[in-house]
Design an enzyme around this catalytic site. Structure first.
Site, PDB file in Angstrom:
ATOM      1  N   CYS A  72       5.556  28.840 -11.035  1.00 27.15           N
ATOM      2  CA  CYS A  72       4.604  29.865 -11.506  1.00 27.15           C
ATOM      3  C   CYS A  72       5.070  30.463 -12.827  1.00 27.15           C
ATOM      4  O   CYS A  72       4.891  31.668 -13.069  1.00 27.15           O
ATOM      5  CB  CYS A  72       4.388  30.968 -10.476  1.00 27.15           C
ATOM      6  SG  CYS A  72       3.581  30.394  -8.997  1.00 27.15           S
ATOM      7  N   ASP A  79       9.145  44.154 -12.780  1.00 28.39           N
ATOM      8  CA  ASP A  79       8.891  43.266 -11.655  1.00 28.39           C
ATOM      9  C   ASP A  79      10.232  43.035 -10.954  1.00 28.39           C
ATOM     10  O   ASP A  79      11.094  42.311 -11.455  1.00 28.39           O
ATOM     11  CB  ASP A  79       8.299  41.951 -12.185  1.00 28.39           C
ATOM     12  CG  ASP A  79       8.071  40.936 -11.076  1.00 28.39           C
ATOM     13  OD1 ASP A  79       8.500  41.189  -9.937  1.00 28.39           O
ATOM     14  OD2 ASP A  79       7.470  39.886 -11.369  1.00 28.39           O
ATOM     15  N   LYS A  85      10.310  38.623   0.207  1.00 23.41           N
ATOM     16  CA  LYS A  85      11.462  38.154  -0.564  1.00 23.41           C
ATOM     17  C   LYS A  85      12.688  39.022  -0.282  1.00 23.41           C
ATOM     18  O   LYS A  85      13.680  38.978  -1.018  1.00 23.41           O
ATOM     19  CB  LYS A  85      11.129  38.173  -2.059  1.00 23.41           C
ATOM     20  CG  LYS A  85      10.042  37.166  -2.446  1.00 23.41           C
ATOM     21  CD  LYS A  85       9.835  37.122  -3.925  1.00 23.41           C
ATOM     22  CE  LYS A  85       8.543  36.467  -4.339  1.00 23.41           C
ATOM     23  NZ  LYS A  85       8.464  35.021  -4.088  1.00 23.41           N
ATOM     24  N   GLN A 122      12.385  39.596  -7.482  1.00 19.33           N
ATOM     25  CA  GLN A 122      13.596  38.791  -7.239  1.00 19.33           C
ATOM     26  C   GLN A 122      14.861  39.639  -7.274  1.00 19.33           C
ATOM     27  O   GLN A 122      15.969  39.098  -7.198  1.00 19.33           O
ATOM     28  CB  GLN A 122      13.702  37.669  -8.276  1.00 19.33           C
ATOM     29  CG  GLN A 122      12.586  36.648  -8.197  1.00 19.33           C
ATOM     30  CD  GLN A 122      12.579  35.859  -6.889  1.00 19.33           C
ATOM     31  OE1 GLN A 122      13.536  35.891  -6.107  1.00 19.33           O
ATOM     32  NE2 GLN A 122      11.489  35.167  -6.645  1.00 19.33           N
ATOM     33  N   HIS A 159       6.869  35.501 -14.322  1.00 22.40           N
ATOM     34  CA  HIS A 159       6.058  34.829 -13.303  1.00 22.40           C
ATOM     35  C   HIS A 159       4.588  35.034 -13.684  1.00 22.40           C
ATOM     36  O   HIS A 159       4.246  36.048 -14.288  1.00 22.40           O
ATOM     37  CB  HIS A 159       6.368  35.508 -11.958  1.00 22.40           C
ATOM     38  CG  HIS A 159       5.764  34.862 -10.761  1.00 22.40           C
ATOM     39  ND1 HIS A 159       4.455  35.062 -10.392  1.00 22.40           N
ATOM     40  CD2 HIS A 159       6.307  34.040  -9.820  1.00 22.40           C
ATOM     41  CE1 HIS A 159       4.213  34.398  -9.274  1.00 22.40           C
ATOM     42  NE2 HIS A 159       5.314  33.760  -8.909  1.00 22.40           N
TER      43      HIS A 159
END
Ligand code: PLP
Length: 431
Positions: free
Chosen positions: A368, A201, A228, A204, A124
């Site tokens: 993104c 990261d 999220k 998600q 991202h």
């Protein structure tokens, strides 16, 4: 049914989520952008606003002490969720801010000039741009490791890129554009063998696979965002190994993060407050903690199993449509609940706009992830992302609508469409 408790049955009832309950015919397939928020989270935040609204840490009165206790309990709950020490959990405004704090704080100070930062091509923009900016400021080199044709990390390419020069490896646990689940354990192992630090990261992953800090000695840093994972907007988490957070100077200065301020200099508060300048997102931290309880009540592995079965079902159905190209891993074991696709000859934005007319909310565009789109040689994809409140019936409705969209376009424009009818000029051109 009680609206205020997590119904243990999957799919989760729409009644648990006000936006779904208030929009009866909405089919929400954009949870990777932002998940729906259950009543329990809103109730926890409202209770703060209605019962003990006040600032934290400084108030010497009852409701302020209650707010402080709730805020620090939220931190402890996040720490339990990721198996870390509360001192290692820093609240930020989101995953993006957390990544920028790592870049501006730890990496700025501790990655020497001339070293390399490796990032995957799946990332991202939030896990690319802060590193680009850092590389420019500090004379570092930013290099991208590639993916295989079906959207998985090319581990050989990654291994070849690792060297004595590698200072940092930044990787997503799950691709927000393709749904790929990356082999983070092996990436961490190989990075540590090369003496590089690892930023994970988990934006998600947190609500689908979790974000464990103790995975194989643990990534050095982990980031994720409340919105999220059934939580509110405006809050994210930066986890860092204690000694790294201790080492680094604060990025933001102001109230709360100091021990002592003199006219000529200041000294810093201890962790985690050293890295939280100003009034923090108090209600949002309380909401995030309620969201974590919500996930725990249902069970992360139950959520994951259900989402996998839903994703499998959707993949099977979509694969039966000859006019659809699906991106990302063919094997469900390397996927999370995100599916990117395109319809032959129809721009992804048109797909999303026409689905919206049928009450189906999906995402379309570059997600993104412009470098990834360039790598895939597509200007955009349509993306569905599923959560524990989605159903197989919703997938069936989606599939029927996609057939209609394809038929309309082909009737209107003939069989051989090379140019999408509503091409949107501002998208990067496919190479
Ligand atoms: N990383 C990934 C993989 C994402 O999908 C997103 C948001 O879509 C982010 C980072 C940025 O999260 P936020 O916008 O909450 O800062």
């Amino acid at each position: 049914m009680n609206n205020n408790t997590a119904n243990q049955i999957l799919p989760l009832s729409r009644e648990l989520f006000p936006t779904l309950a208030n929009n009866k015919s909405l089919i929400y397939l954009d949870s990777a952008a932002s998940m729906q928020t259950p009543h329990v989270v809103l109730d926890a935040m409202n209770s703060y606003y209605e019962q003990y609204r006040s600032n934290i840490h400084r108030g010497l009165y009852t409701i302020s002490e209650k707010a402080t206790t709730a805020y620090e309990a939220a931190r402890a709950n996040v720490a339990r969720f990721i198996n870390a020490d509360p001192a290692e959990v820093i609240f930020t405004r989101g995953a993006t801010e957390a990544l920028n704090v790592i870049a501006l704080g730890w990496a700025e100070q501790f990655i020497p000039r001339g070293q390399e930062i490796l990032v995957s091509i799946l990332e991202h923009h939030s896990n690319i741009v802060p590193w680009q900016m850092l590389a420019k400021r500090k004379g570092l080199k930013l290099r991208f490791f590639d993916i295989t044709p079906d959207g998985q990390i090319d581990e050989d390419a990654f291994t070849k890129m690792l060297s004595k020069q590698t200072g940092l490896v930044c990787i997503t646990a799950v691709s927000n554009a393709l749904g790929t689940v990356t082999p983070i354990k092996r990436i961490i192992q190989k990075s540590y063998a090369a003496r590089a630090k690892v930023v994970l990261d988990a934006a998600q992953a947190a609500a689908h696979l979790g974000a464990r800090a103790d995975l194989l000695g643990g990534p050095d840093f982990i980031v994720f965002a409340g919105h999220k994972m059934y939580g509110p907007t405006g809050i994210g988490v930066l986890y860092g190994k204690r000694q790294l957070l201790e080492q680094m100077d604060p990025v933001f200065g102001g109230g709360e993060m100091i021990r002592e301020v003199m006219t000529e200099r200041s000294t810093w508060n201890s962790l985690p407050w050293k890295l939280e300048a100003g009034t923090p997102p108090i209600a949002e931290a309380i909401g995030l903690s309620a969201a974590i309880d919500f996930i725990r009540d249902i069970g992360l592995s139950k959520i994951h199993d259900y989402e996998q079965s839903l994703t499998s079902y959707a993949l099977d159905k979509l694969k039966q449509l000859p006019f659809i190209q699906i991106y990302g891993p063919a094997d469900i074991n390397f996927r999370s609940s995100i599916i990117s696709f395109n319809i032959d000859g129809v721009h992804a934005h048109d797909v999303a706009a026409l689905l919206d007319e049928k009450g189906i909310a999906i995402r379309a565009g570059h997600h993104c992830c412009m470098p990834l789109m360039q790598r895939l040689k597509v200007p955009a994809t349509a993306r569905i992302s599923l959560a524990a409140y989605n159903t197989m019936e919703e997938i069936d409705t989606l599939v029927t609508s996609l057939k209609t969209i394809h038929a309309i376009f082909h009737r209107t424009h003939g069989k051989k469409i090379t140019q999408p009818a509503h091409t949107l000029g501002n998208l990067a051109k496919a190479k």
